[in-house]
Design a protein around this motif. Structure first.
Motif, mmCIF file in Angstrom:
data_model
loop_
_atom_site.group_PDB
_atom_site.id
_atom_site.type_symbol
_atom_site.label_atom_id
_atom_site.label_comp_id
_atom_site.label_asym_id
_atom_site.label_seq_id
_atom_site.Cartn_x
_atom_site.Cartn_y
_atom_site.Cartn_z
ATOM 1 N N SER A 231 0.784 -1.082 0.086
ATOM 2 C CA SER A 231 0.099 -0.069 -0.122
ATOM 3 C C SER A 231 0.935 1.323 -0.120
ATOM 4 C CB SER A 231 -0.962 -0.172 1.284
ATOM 5 O OG SER A 231 -1.819 -1.217 1.277
ATOM 6 N N VAL A 232 2.093 0.960 0.850
ATOM 7 C CA VAL A 232 3.045 2.183 0.789
ATOM 8 C C VAL A 232 3.665 2.815 -0.512
ATOM 9 C CG1 VAL A 232 4.912 3.315 2.004
ATOM 10 C CG2 VAL A 232 3.158 2.372 3.427
ATOM 11 N N LEU A 233 3.908 1.560 -0.981
ATOM 12 C CA LEU A 233 4.663 1.614 -2.336
ATOM 13 C C LEU A 233 3.530 2.151 -3.394
ATOM 14 C CD1 LEU A 233 6.738 -1.840 -2.455
ATOM 15 C CD2 LEU A 233 7.562 0.763 -1.950
ATOM 16 N N LEU B 116 0.851 4.031 -2.993
ATOM 17 C CA LEU B 116 0.546 5.375 -2.520
ATOM 18 C C LEU B 116 1.799 6.402 -2.959
ATOM 19 C CD1 LEU B 116 -1.186 5.076 0.793
ATOM 20 C CD2 LEU B 116 -2.238 5.544 -1.312
ATOM 21 N N THR B 117 2.879 5.914 -2.696
ATOM 22 C CA THR B 117 4.063 6.556 -3.006
ATOM 23 C C THR B 117 4.146 6.691 -4.692
ATOM 24 O OG1 THR B 117 5.286 5.643 -0.890
ATOM 25 C CG2 THR B 117 6.626 6.627 -2.895
ATOM 26 N N ALA B 118 4.071 5.524 -5.355
ATOM 27 C CA ALA B 118 4.019 5.747 -6.710
ATOM 28 C C ALA B 118 2.777 6.483 -7.211
ATOM 29 C CB ALA B 118 3.853 4.276 -7.314
ATOM 30 N N ILE C 102 1.381 8.997 -5.706
ATOM 31 C CA ILE C 102 1.659 10.683 -5.367
ATOM 32 C C ILE C 102 2.710 10.997 -6.514
ATOM 33 C CG2 ILE C 102 2.814 12.077 -4.126
ATOM 34 C CD1 ILE C 102 1.785 10.389 -1.494
ATOM 35 N N PHE C 103 3.782 10.193 -6.928
ATOM 36 C CA PHE C 103 4.649 10.534 -7.806
ATOM 37 C C PHE C 103 3.987 10.525 -9.282
ATOM 38 C CE2 PHE C 103 7.580 9.193 -11.462
ATOM 39 C CZ PHE C 103 8.576 10.188 -11.297
ATOM 40 N N TYR D 242 1.864 13.797 -8.986
ATOM 41 C CA TYR D 242 2.719 14.997 -9.613
ATOM 42 C C TYR D 242 3.112 15.152 -10.961
ATOM 43 C CZ TYR D 242 6.419 18.288 -9.104
ATOM 44 O OH TYR D 242 7.395 19.315 -9.255
#
Length: 743
Positions: free
Chosen positions: A17-19, A21-23, A25-26, A29
């Motif tokens: 999930s963190v990966l 969400l991080t992806a 967000i990137f 952007y």
């Protein structure tokens, strides 16, 4: 063990999930940057189009001021303003967006205004601080200058003043042309008809005042009376730009993206802006959809994102293509043309400009509609791309005009290329069931280091084109002599418009002689023009100008009425009746409207139809052959005879000849004069006579001047003669005496 598995599961879930969400967000952007770049690119492209439209509009008006000023000088309007009243009013009517034309003396005093009939109480432009500066700049230079947009009280309108000094032959500036371009309404300096939603376009003067703005957010007075906030431009060095042409500014408390281009030629800043919130709203819509899809199914997110990138890439490519290509024909557009010419000039490469204009395109549009006209333009573009080299740059300039850039080659090769382009039009165009015949006129100019501007290069090609259109389906390479000839054509057209009113036309009559009895069996009416300013003007010059300008229809009607009245008097004086022949220009039968006008003139006449003959040339068949033949059959049904003049010099074929309702065939005088040069020429004349005989036509030989020509034609069996051997063209009075001597 099961607890370990559960912990591992949640750990994997959290890590994944963190990966994700991080992806995400990137990705979001990155999507935001793409979105801003897309708007920045769109703003820049639209601003470039806006700038080109503005420059084109101002250049067109600059040419109008120059031509109008030179004509007013010729009319001595400076000393006698009323001489220029009609001309300046006519120019006002045909120039949309111009609210008024004015003529001012060197000291700024207006002496003539198109919309004001009185010559008294006209203002002095040097007395008004809003007009004095630009007036001084205009009168002391040879280019057009823009004044500050202001409210013209006499007209009740806000206008952009344009002014230009006009030099006389001595190099002095005795007068200054001035005009006002309306800043609101459908016809303005900004010619794009539909403005994209939320976009604002502004033209800012270098002195800080707004020259033009659309759409307006304030009243006209608030918009054009206050200086622009140049602090916005001072941010350029402080802000990291999305593209070199786009900045971010704050206007009226709102953040905006703005494209800025400086138009050096007119000292104007072109500004195209869009509210920043439009960019963010567009992005937020995509973000919400992407977030929903992300939480529904993580796998679909990647697919949708990839698809979105493809759509955006395709959109950018399409916009780039549209910005550089003509949407109808697929060749390059005018913007790309100017860019390409500028590029070649910067690279100091010599090249040729071919300016192409289709012959009779207006007739095709009027007859068959714009859909057929558009398909014809597409076919023309296809043929050009197929026959020319890939490195040759092909662009559509406007309407039925194409421009081709050819790399530096020998003049002989250039002429070969021009003939190749002409050959493209030798075959007919088939649009559905419609078969069209059209030609092309080509003007050619050459770029070298002595020419410094695009407009100079294109103007020279345009002048050569004007010369080529005199003969149609031909090409002309620009030379210094053409410039003087173009000016002469403008003078002829100006004087020609008043020729009938001023009673400057006269008619002479060339007798037609029976081959057996040598009696006068008819006459051909020939038009002559003697102008007070130009003197005697050859029909070869003024007829072509009349056809191109449309004046030929009025002249043709005058000739028929005048000739019929004259011949009635000749009949009465000589007690001998014979036929009257009148030449008909292809322009008089260019559309159904003109055909009906021509028919009405004949039917409303009291002249006996069986004694009246019209003479047409083969050039009349460039266009809709079937429609013209149908019209000629209608004319013949009224007992009017039809003669085919100058046979063998135009476009007709034997297959068309057999379908024509003609009763007479005229051999062009060039064939007669060349009969004794060789056996082939002699056989050609004999063949033409035999063709006429085979289809039961009377055969007329034009230009008979010598006894040996007459004897040879008699042996061929020619029916009728014309030429100086029998008589020169005669006035009405001379014709009466000539016939009485024959009797």
């Amino acid at each position: 063990m099961s607890k370990l598995k559960e912990v591992n599961f949640w750990l994997v879930y959290i890590v994944v999930s963190v990966l994700i969400l991080t992806a995400a967000i990137f990705i979001f952007y990155y999507e935001w940057i793409i979105n801003k770049n897309k708007y920045a690119e769109n703003l820049t492209n639209f601003n470039k189009i806006s700038v080109q439209s503005t420059i084109s509009s101002f250049r067109n008006k600059e040419s109008t001021l120059k031509i109008l000023g030179e004509n007013l000088l010729d009319l001595d309007a400076l000393n006698n303003p009323e001489n220029g009243r009609k001309l300046i009013n006519d120019m006002k009517r045909v120039n949309k967006g111009i609210v008024a034309f004015g003529l001012a003396q060197y000291d700024g005093q207006l002496i003539l205004v198109s919309t004001i009939d009185s010559l008294t109480n006209l203002p002095n432009l040097m007395d008004n601080k809003l007009t004095s500066k630009s007036f001084e700049e205009a009168r002391d230079s040879q280019k057009m200058h823009l004044g500050r947009s202001y409210f013209m009280e006499n007209l009740g309108k806000w206008v952009i003043p344009i002014r230009m000094g006009v030099q006389d032959k001595a190099g002095k500036t005795p007068l200054v042309m001035t005009a006002g371009i309306q800043v609101d309404g459908e016809s303005s300096v900004f010619n794009l008809k539909e403005l994209p939603s939320d976009l604002k376009v502004q033209l800012i003067r270098s002195d800080g005042f707004i020259q033009f703005e659309t759409p307006l957010t304030k009243t006209l007075e608030e918009t054009y009376s206050n200086e622009y906030d140049f602090n916005k431009f001072r941010q350029i060095d402080k802000i990291k730009e999305l593209t070199p042409d786009v900045i971010t500014v704050t206007t009226n408390g709102k953040k905006c993206m703005m494209s800025v281009i400086y138009i050096e030629e007119y000292e104007l800043f072109s500004l195209v802006s869009i509210p920043y919130e439009v960019v963010t709203k567009d992005f937020n819509k995509k973000l919400i959809i992407s977030m929903v899809l992300l939480f529904i199914l993580l796998g679909i997110l990647y697919f949708l994102f990839s698809y979105s990138i493809k759509i955006q890439t395709r959109t950018r490519n399409e916009l780039r293509y549209i910005a550089n290509h003509d949407t109808l024909t697929g060749v390059y557009n005018r913007y790309s043309l100017n860019q390409e010419i500028s590029k070649r000039m910067q690279e100091a490469k010599n090249f040729y400009v071919f300016f192409l204009d289709l012959d009779n395109f207006k007739y095709i549009n009027d007859t068959y509609g714009h859909l057929v006209g558009d398909k014809l333009l597409k076919d023309v573009a296809k043929r050009l791309k197929a026959r020319l080299f890939k490195k040759d740059f092909i662009a559509r300039n406007a309407g039925d005009e194409f421009i081709v850039l050819i790399d530096e080659r020998s003049e002989e090769t250039v002429r070969t290329i021009a003939k190749k382009i002409l050959d493209i039009f030798s075959n007919n165009f088939k649009i559905g069931e419609i078969e069209l015949f059209t030609g092309v006129s080509i003007g050619i100019s050459r770029y070298n280091k002595s020419k410094t501007t695009t407009s100079e290069l294109l103007n020279q090609a345009d002048m050569a084109l004007y010369k080529a259109k005199e003969n149609k389906n031909s090409y002309v390479i620009f030379s210094k002599a053409i410039y003087g000839n173009t000016k002469e054509i403008v003078q002829i057209e100006t004087q020609l418009r008043q020729a009938i009113y001023n009673n400057e036309f006269s008619l002479v009559y060339q007798p037609k002689i029976n081959s057996k009895t040598h009696e006068v069996i008819g006459v051909e009416a020939l038009l002559r023009w003697n102008n007070k300013k130009l003197g005697f003007v050859s029909p070869e010059k003024f007829i072509k100008v009349a056809e191109k300008s449309g004046i030929i229809n009025d002249i043709g009607e005058f000739v028929i009425k005048k000739a019929q009245a004259d011949i009635k008097e000749v009949w009465k004086e000589t007690s001998k009746e014979f036929t009257l022949s009148v030449n008909v220009s292809p322009r008089q039968l260019v559309s159904i409207k003109e055909m009906n006008r021509f028919k009405k003139v004949i039917l409303n006449s009291s002249f006996p139809n069986d004694k009246f003959m019209i003479e047409i040339t083969e050039n009349i068949f460039v266009g809709d052959v079937k429609r013209i033949i149908l019209f000629l059959n209608t004319i013949k049904s009224y007992n009017v005879s039809i003669s085919l003049d100058d046979f063998g010099t135009g476009y007709s074929s034997l297959s068309i000849l057999s379908k024509l309702p003609i009763s007479e065939l005229k051999i062009d005088k060039s064939f007669i004069h060349n009969m004794f040069l060789n056996d082939e020429n002699m056989k050609l004349v004999k063949s033409i006579v035999n063709i006429g005989k085979d289809i039961n036509l009377k055969v007329v030989a034009e230009g008979v001047e010598e006894q040996k020509e007459l004897e040879l034609l008699e042996s061929f069996g020619c029916d009728i003669y014309q030429g100086y051997y029998f008589s020169k063209p005669l006035s009405k009075e001379e014709l009466i005496k000539f016939i009485k001597r024959k009797i």
